[in-house]
Design a protein around this motif. Structure first.
Motif, mmCIF file in Angstrom:
data_model
loop_
_atom_site.group_PDB
_atom_site.id
_atom_site.type_symbol
_atom_site.label_atom_id
_atom_site.label_comp_id
_atom_site.label_asym_id
_atom_site.label_seq_id
_atom_site.Cartn_x
_atom_site.Cartn_y
_atom_site.Cartn_z
ATOM 1 N N GLY A 77 -51.146 64.681 -46.284
ATOM 2 C CA GLY A 77 -52.486 64.848 -45.485
ATOM 3 C C GLY A 77 -53.548 63.808 -45.855
ATOM 4 N N PHE A 78 -53.429 63.338 -47.088
ATOM 5 C CA PHE A 78 -54.527 62.697 -47.574
ATOM 6 C C PHE A 78 -54.258 61.170 -48.039
ATOM 7 C CE2 PHE A 78 -56.319 67.186 -47.815
ATOM 8 C CZ PHE A 78 -57.449 66.837 -47.078
ATOM 9 N N ALA A 79 -53.484 61.090 -49.240
ATOM 10 C CA ALA A 79 -53.157 59.879 -49.652
ATOM 11 C C ALA A 79 -52.224 59.068 -48.471
ATOM 12 C CB ALA A 79 -52.354 60.103 -50.805
ATOM 13 N N LEU A 80 -51.198 59.506 -47.967
ATOM 14 C CA LEU A 80 -50.480 58.595 -47.303
ATOM 15 C C LEU A 80 -51.176 58.428 -45.939
ATOM 16 C CD1 LEU A 80 -47.732 57.288 -46.635
ATOM 17 C CD2 LEU A 80 -46.759 59.164 -45.920
ATOM 18 N N TYR A 81 -51.872 59.439 -45.505
ATOM 19 C CA TYR A 81 -52.487 59.370 -44.059
ATOM 20 C C TYR A 81 -53.804 58.388 -44.029
ATOM 21 C CZ TYR A 81 -56.044 60.440 -40.326
ATOM 22 O OH TYR A 81 -57.037 60.281 -39.358
ATOM 23 N N HIS A 82 -54.594 58.382 -44.946
ATOM 24 C CA HIS A 82 -55.725 57.506 -45.217
ATOM 25 C C HIS A 82 -55.234 55.998 -45.387
ATOM 26 C CE1 HIS A 82 -58.672 60.136 -45.000
ATOM 27 N NE2 HIS A 82 -58.472 60.869 -45.885
ATOM 28 N N ILE A 83 -54.029 55.511 -46.295
ATOM 29 C CA ILE A 83 -53.666 54.562 -46.629
ATOM 30 C C ILE A 83 -53.061 53.956 -45.313
ATOM 31 C CG2 ILE A 83 -51.934 53.131 -47.464
ATOM 32 C CD1 ILE A 83 -51.863 54.808 -50.027
ATOM 33 N N LEU A 84 -52.267 54.830 -44.547
ATOM 34 C CA LEU A 84 -51.508 54.096 -43.317
ATOM 35 C C LEU A 84 -52.765 53.704 -42.230
ATOM 36 C CD1 LEU A 84 -48.650 56.518 -43.036
ATOM 37 C CD2 LEU A 84 -48.529 53.937 -43.533
ATOM 38 N N LEU A 85 -53.635 54.806 -42.167
ATOM 39 C CA LEU A 85 -54.849 54.435 -41.234
ATOM 40 C C LEU A 85 -55.432 53.239 -41.586
ATOM 41 C CD1 LEU A 85 -56.450 55.440 -38.868
ATOM 42 C CD2 LEU A 85 -57.504 57.040 -40.336
ATOM 43 N N ASN A 86 -55.811 53.187 -42.929
ATOM 44 C CA ASN A 86 -56.731 52.018 -43.139
ATOM 45 C C ASN A 86 -56.022 50.516 -42.988
ATOM 46 O OD1 ASN A 86 -58.522 53.754 -44.042
ATOM 47 N ND2 ASN A 86 -57.993 53.492 -46.278
ATOM 48 N N ILE A 87 -54.540 50.700 -43.245
ATOM 49 C CA ILE A 87 -54.013 49.411 -43.040
ATOM 50 C C ILE A 87 -54.030 49.063 -41.488
ATOM 51 C CG2 ILE A 87 -51.635 48.570 -42.981
ATOM 52 C CD1 ILE A 87 -51.149 50.071 -45.572
ATOM 53 N N GLY A 88 -53.809 50.073 -40.473
ATOM 54 C CA GLY A 88 -53.645 50.024 -39.215
ATOM 55 C C GLY A 88 -55.022 49.779 -38.784
ATOM 56 N N GLU A 89 -56.178 50.135 -39.317
ATOM 57 C CA GLU A 89 -57.557 49.639 -38.711
ATOM 58 C C GLU A 89 -57.651 48.204 -39.030
ATOM 59 O OE1 GLU A 89 -61.051 51.782 -37.848
ATOM 60 O OE2 GLU A 89 -59.811 53.689 -38.579
ATOM 61 N N LYS A 90 -57.003 47.468 -39.890
ATOM 62 C CA LYS A 90 -57.268 46.261 -40.274
ATOM 63 C C LYS A 90 -56.977 45.234 -38.915
ATOM 64 C CE LYS A 90 -57.382 44.029 -43.727
ATOM 65 N NZ LYS A 90 -58.531 43.352 -44.475
ATOM 66 N N THR A 91 -56.169 45.856 -38.170
ATOM 67 C CA THR A 91 -55.992 45.024 -36.722
ATOM 68 C C THR A 91 -56.204 45.797 -35.487
ATOM 69 O OG1 THR A 91 -53.623 45.576 -36.862
ATOM 70 C CG2 THR A 91 -54.338 43.508 -37.968
ATOM 71 N N VAL A 92 -56.600 47.098 -35.597
ATOM 72 C CA VAL A 92 -56.746 47.867 -34.683
ATOM 73 C C VAL A 92 -58.349 48.373 -34.460
ATOM 74 C CG1 VAL A 92 -56.128 50.202 -33.342
ATOM 75 C CG2 VAL A 92 -54.256 48.712 -34.447
ATOM 76 N N SER A 93 -58.605 48.269 -33.279
ATOM 77 C CA SER A 93 -60.297 48.533 -33.230
ATOM 78 C C SER A 93 -60.391 50.112 -33.402
ATOM 79 C CB SER A 93 -60.608 48.377 -32.037
ATOM 80 O OG SER A 93 -60.200 49.208 -30.668
ATOM 81 N N ALA A 94 -61.602 50.705 -33.975
ATOM 82 C CA ALA A 94 -62.004 51.981 -34.247
ATOM 83 C C ALA A 94 -61.614 53.009 -33.078
ATOM 84 C CB ALA A 94 -63.400 52.099 -34.661
ATOM 85 N N GLY A 95 -62.092 52.533 -31.841
ATOM 86 C CA GLY A 95 -61.598 53.413 -30.722
ATOM 87 C C GLY A 95 -60.252 53.570 -30.495
#
Length: 300
Positions: A77-95
């Motif tokens: 819920g925290f470690a994996l979720y935040h890492i994956l989300l952060n990596i994704g937002e390198k190329t995906v807009s916030a919206g």
């Protein structure tokens, strides 16, 4: 208005508002930090604040037998979720990232049905489909076709990981209370992230003040408060229904992203936000109407 109703409204408002602000906050933080260091720094800030809170309130510690599960849920819920989300937002807009994360309620409903037989009625499915139509309009209106499929996949995996945390938390919330449980799982998610500690200090020194302040904001508010709020709502209505209100998040994320990082939404995205909110309203109003009808029949 009953006290519990007021608490539910406040909890849902905090959950939606703070999580909506997290997506542009991540984009701002990524200007100065790697995805791994951003996640670690954010969780460290949240963990230290909660440690102080735990000491001051003399919070009880978890039973030894529950620690492995708490660590696993914290990791998902925290470690994996935040890492994956952060990596994704390198190329995906916030919206767009926020709308992809709205798949979490669908995953949660499926897991709740599969493991616990939790009922997810026709009104909720219809409301979910309306809301998904809304977030699809948001995605179309964003016009950001340059983001990679890899980034999209990372965010969908993040939503999948988080949904497991949502579904399996009620038992432990009931045992420990929602504030201690969230505190334990944030600590459990922070510990494995310490493998990324080397290099964090250098990034803190070299990063811009705005990027660092964004992470402090993420660590003190969106990392902690919405999980408290969601845990409380889950303890009242169950996992699948509690996560339904997250469909509103992309609509608010568009506005906050516009104001914070200059991501300007198109008209069709704003229309999608209206449809999204409409789907959530349909779900709750219809569900409450059905409950009233069943209670009326029961008392005839």
């Amino acid at each position: 208005m009953r006290k519990k109703t007021v608490q539910m409204i406040i909890s849902n408002s905090l959950m939606i508002g703070l999580w909506a602000s997290a997506f542009p906050g991540i984009r701002a933080g990524l200007e100065g930090y790697t995805p791994e260091h951003l996640a670690l720094f954010r969780l460290l800030i949240g963990s230290m604040a909660l440690l102080l809170f735990a000491v001051l309130t003399k919070m009880r510690w978890p039973d030894i037998k529950d620690i492995p599960v708490i660590f696993l849920l914290g990791f998902l819920g925290f470690a994996l979720y935040h890492i994956l989300l952060n990596i994704g937002e390198k190329t995906v807009s916030a919206g767009v990232a926020s709308l992809l994360v709205t798949t979490a309620p669908i995953f949660s409903a499926m897991f709740s049905r599969l493991f616990f037989g939790e009922h997810f009625g026709i009104a909720k499915w219809i409301g979910s489909m309306i809301s998904l139509l809304g977030v699809s309009l948001i995605a179309f209106g964003a016009g950001d076709y340059t983001y990679s499929m890899k980034g999209t996949l990372f965010i969908l995996l993040a939503a999948f990981s988080e949904s497991i945390y949502f579904v399996f938390q009620p038992r432990y919330i009931k045992k420990y209370g929602f504030i201690p449980f969230v505190t334990f799982t944030i600590w459990g998610g922070t510990l494995p992230m310490l493998v990324f500690l080397p290099g964090l200090g250098e990034e803190v020194i070299n990063a811009s003040m705005s990027a660092t302040l964004s992470i402090f904001y993420l660590g003190l508010l969106p990392t902690v408060v919405p999980y408290f709020a969601l845990a409380y709502v889950t303890s009242v209505v169950g996992a699948s229904e509690a996560t339904l209100s997250l469909y509103v998040t992309p609509a608010l994320t568009l506005i906050i992203s516009w104001m914070w990082i200059g991501e300007i939404p198109a008209f069709i995205s704003l229309l999608g936000g209206v449809v999204t909110v409409g789907g959530v309203c349909f779900t709750y109003l219809k569900s409450n109407q059905m409950k009233w009808y069943r209670n009326a029949l029961r008392h005839k």
